[in-house]
Design a protein around this motif. Structure first.
Motif, PDB file in Angstrom:
ATOM      1  N   PRO A  21      19.840 -33.692  36.574  1.00 36.43           N
ATOM      2  CA  PRO A  21      21.251 -33.445  36.275  1.00 36.43           C
ATOM      3  C   PRO A  21      22.206 -34.318  36.866  1.00 36.43           C
ATOM      4  O   PRO A  21      22.105 -34.540  38.048  1.00 36.43           O
ATOM      5  N   LYS A  22      23.435 -34.607  36.168  1.00 31.47           N
ATOM      6  CA  LYS A  22      24.548 -35.499  36.921  1.00 31.47           C
ATOM      7  C   LYS A  22      25.547 -34.377  37.451  1.00 31.47           C
ATOM      8  O   LYS A  22      26.321 -33.865  36.782  1.00 31.47           O
ATOM      9  N   PHE A  23      25.204 -33.801  38.602  1.00 33.39           N
ATOM     10  CA  PHE A  23      26.307 -32.926  39.100  1.00 33.39           C
ATOM     11  C   PHE A  23      27.378 -33.625  39.960  1.00 33.39           C
ATOM     12  O   PHE A  23      28.568 -32.895  40.281  1.00 33.39           O
ATOM     13  N   LYS A 184      26.760 -22.675  44.421  1.00 32.52           N
ATOM     14  CA  LYS A 184      26.770 -23.852  43.639  1.00 32.52           C
ATOM     15  C   LYS A 184      25.925 -25.050  44.160  1.00 32.52           C
ATOM     16  O   LYS A 184      25.157 -25.345  43.186  1.00 32.52           O
ATOM     17  N   ARG A 185      26.183 -25.401  45.279  1.00 34.32           N
ATOM     18  CA  ARG A 185      25.033 -26.500  45.537  1.00 34.32           C
ATOM     19  C   ARG A 185      23.802 -26.136  45.892  1.00 34.32           C
ATOM     20  O   ARG A 185      23.003 -26.618  45.612  1.00 34.32           O
ATOM     21  N   LYS A 186      23.566 -24.758  46.383  1.00 34.12           N
ATOM     22  CA  LYS A 186      22.292 -24.311  46.312  1.00 34.12           C
ATOM     23  C   LYS A 186      21.381 -24.207  45.019  1.00 34.12           C
ATOM     24  O   LYS A 186      20.366 -24.693  44.947  1.00 34.12           O
ATOM     25  N   ALA A 187      22.275 -24.043  43.894  1.00 36.74           N
ATOM     26  CA  ALA A 187      21.692 -23.880  42.545  1.00 36.74           C
ATOM     27  C   ALA A 187      21.304 -25.459  42.298  1.00 36.74           C
ATOM     28  O   ALA A 187      20.349 -25.463  41.518  1.00 36.74           O
ATOM     29  N   SER A 221      30.496 -20.121  35.451  1.00 39.40           N
ATOM     30  CA  SER A 221      31.167 -21.372  34.404  1.00 39.40           C
ATOM     31  C   SER A 221      31.082 -22.722  34.933  1.00 39.40           C
ATOM     32  O   SER A 221      31.659 -23.707  34.368  1.00 39.40           O
ATOM     33  N   TRP A 222      30.143 -22.911  35.881  1.00 42.46           N
ATOM     34  CA  TRP A 222      29.635 -24.205  36.403  1.00 42.46           C
ATOM     35  C   TRP A 222      29.246 -25.113  35.247  1.00 42.46           C
ATOM     36  O   TRP A 222      28.437 -24.798  34.630  1.00 42.46           O
ATOM     37  N   MET A 223      29.650 -26.224  35.461  1.00 46.21           N
ATOM     38  CA  MET A 223      29.299 -27.388  34.299  1.00 46.21           C
ATOM     39  C   MET A 223      29.166 -28.681  35.091  1.00 46.21           C
ATOM     40  O   MET A 223      29.490 -29.134  36.236  1.00 46.21           O
ATOM     41  N   ASP A 224      28.089 -29.483  34.399  1.00 48.86           N
ATOM     42  CA  ASP A 224      27.642 -30.745  35.104  1.00 48.86           C
ATOM     43  C   ASP A 224      28.622 -31.692  34.685  1.00 48.86           C
ATOM     44  O   ASP A 224      29.553 -31.417  33.722  1.00 48.86           O
ATOM     45  N   GLU A 225      28.344 -32.848  34.904  1.00 46.98           N
ATOM     46  CA  GLU A 225      29.225 -34.202  34.699  1.00 46.98           C
ATOM     47  C   GLU A 225      29.239 -34.429  33.243  1.00 46.98           C
ATOM     48  O   GLU A 225      30.159 -35.131  32.408  1.00 46.98           O
ATOM     49  N   THR A 229      26.484 -26.694  30.860  1.00 49.45           N
ATOM     50  CA  THR A 229      26.814 -25.384  31.668  1.00 49.45           C
ATOM     51  C   THR A 229      25.466 -25.380  32.671  1.00 49.45           C
ATOM     52  O   THR A 229      24.375 -25.661  31.841  1.00 49.45           O
ATOM     53  N   TYR A 230      25.653 -24.947  33.658  1.00 48.28           N
ATOM     54  CA  TYR A 230      24.343 -24.760  34.369  1.00 48.28           C
ATOM     55  C   TYR A 230      23.564 -23.625  33.859  1.00 48.28           C
ATOM     56  O   TYR A 230      22.159 -24.085  34.085  1.00 48.28           O
TER      57      TYR A 230
END
Length: 462
Positions: A21-23, A184-187, A221-225, A229-230
């Protein structure tokens, strides 16, 4: 990434896990200050160039032009005090050289340039390794992680896969120390490690990483580039990995355990919000029930799959689902019901103008009739499938359908041929059959002329 191959469930239901994934946005490292004229190896040529083009250069600057790019990178790191980065860079170069030596002459890696001969990659390594080292000294582990993840994303070529995985593993270790972003980074680190484990065939370990990724992202609500959503990514990966685990269980005849795993996969597919994934998950679960002998439950779940694929106009999915229904009905001795069901499939394909589904429907109907011994009907459906395949201009599909036509024609000829063999009470009838076999004409109906004075079985009075 190459998907893990399934042995029982159809491979077509699973797509490759794809890239990581593009984080983060792909970072660009700034060019280093010294120029690349040092790639001129001849000392006299360098001195001549300097004398003509650059006035008043120092001995140190002249050395920068004369040294190899790797040496200049290393000197720059040491001069700025980044001893750990210098050591790590050398270790990576040595590791690449060890891979090359282990592979030996004739291997793909033997003909590739080493890291020290690729200035662009040396630039990336120098920039982000020193950035990570500086952040570590300041105790900013989130920045250490970002630099390591940037390096993992830099190396996308197949020959650099080991380098990318190395930095994903480094970023995973660093992510455990980050405490300011709510996990977030751990995920991100867990899903990246899950993909590496899956690619290496360690499906159970991959499942553990994906489950942790899901737990860390649930309710966020985290989303990648790319705007996903995660949580949806976690559901997608868990659906795939649970399906792979269930396939292994089915291979080992652990049907009930496989069904439980496929139910978990279906739950993830529903939660992920991808309708096609939901349809594929329902299809796989129906096969699990079928393999365990629970055919009525299998048919009920398959209906969900058919409805979803119909709404999506998914020809490939519909073909698989209807084939499974026909197979289950036939196994229950309900061939007539299977034919009726496939007839509805063909009508739906025609009305929806689904050319591929029309081919699938005719092939399936042909197979059912062929198994029932209705060779004329089978040949008719296979011919229709062949014509539909030609309309698609799909040469491999045309070849496949024509092979079915050949099989049906052979079976069709076997009926009169066998009757002749059964009725052959004398050598003359057998000679008739052998004569037909040599010229491949229509099935012979007239016996060969009998020799004068000899009586055949056909001329004997009843």
């Amino acid at each position: 990434m190459s998907p893990v191959q399934m042995k029982v469930l159809p491979q077509a239901v699973l797509q490759s896990p794809g890239e990581h994934p593009k984080f983060i946005k792909q970072p660009l490292c700034p060019p280093l200050e010294f120029a690349r004229i040092h790639l001129i190896k001849d000392k006299d040529a360098i001195d001549d160039y300097l004398a003509k083009n650059i006035k008043g250069v120092s001995a140190q600057e002249a050395a920068a032009y004369r040294n190899s790019y790797k040496k200049n990178i290393c000197i720059d790191m040491l001069r700025r005090g980044y001893h750990k980065s210098f050591s790590e860079l050398l270790t990576l170069i040595q590791k690449w050289n060890a891979f090359r030596e282990a592979a030996g002459p004739g291997s793909a890696i033997w003909h590739e340039k080493s890291l020290e001969e690729q200035p662009d990659k040396l630039d990336q390594l120098s920039h982000f390794l020193t950035g990570a080292e500086a952040a570590r000294r300041a105790g900013h582990y989130e920045k250490v992680y970002d630099n390591q993840l940037s390096l993992a994303c830099c190396f996308n070529d197949p020959e650099d896969k080991w380098l990318s995985n190395y930095f994903y593993e480094q970023s995973y270790n660093t992510a455990q120390l980050v405490e300011i972003d709510g996990g977030k980074r751990k995920a991100q680190a867990y899903v990246n490690m899950g993909l590496i484990e899956e690619e290496e065939g360690h499906v159970t370990k991959a499942a553990e990483h994906f489950e942790t990724f899901y737990e860390l992202t649930e309710g966020t609500s985290w989303m990648d580039e790319t705007g996903h959503t995660y949580t949806s990514l976690a559901c997608q990966h868990l659906w795939r990995i649970y399906t792979l685990l269930a396939d292994k269980m089915l291979e080992n005849k652990q049907h009930q355990e496989a069904i439980k795993m496929l139910i978990k996969a279906l739950k993830m597919a529903k939660e992920g919000g991808d309708i096609k994934m939901h349809g594929e998950a329902a299809y796989c679960l129906s096969l699990g029930y079928h393999f365990s002998g629970e055919n009525e439950t299998a048919l009920a779940v398959l209906n969900t799959s058919v409805e979803i694929f119909t709404s999506l106009s998914d020809s490939a999915g519909l073909g698989r689902a209807y084939a499974a229904v026909a197979k289950i009905l036939a196994s229950q001795g309900k061939s007539s019901e299977a034919v009726k069901y496939l007839g509805e499939f063909m009508k739906d394909a025609e009305s929806a103008n689904l050319s591929q589904s029309l081919v699938d429907a005719n092939v399936l109907l042909g197979k059912v009739h062929n198994e029932r011994g209705n060779y004329n009907e089978a040949l008719g459906y296979f011919n229709q499938a062949s014509e539909a395949a030609k309309a698609l201009n799909n040469l491999p599909l045309v070849a496949e359908t024509e092979s079915y036509c050949g099989i049906a024609k052979a079976h069709q000829l076997m009926v009169p041929f066998n009757s002749h063999v059964a009725a052959a009470a004398d050598p003359l009838s057998l000679q008739c059959l052998l004569a037909w076999k040599q010229n491949r004409s229509d099935m012979c109906t007239d016996p060969l002329p009998a020799e004068p004075g000899k009586e055949t079985s056909h001329s004997k009075p009843l």
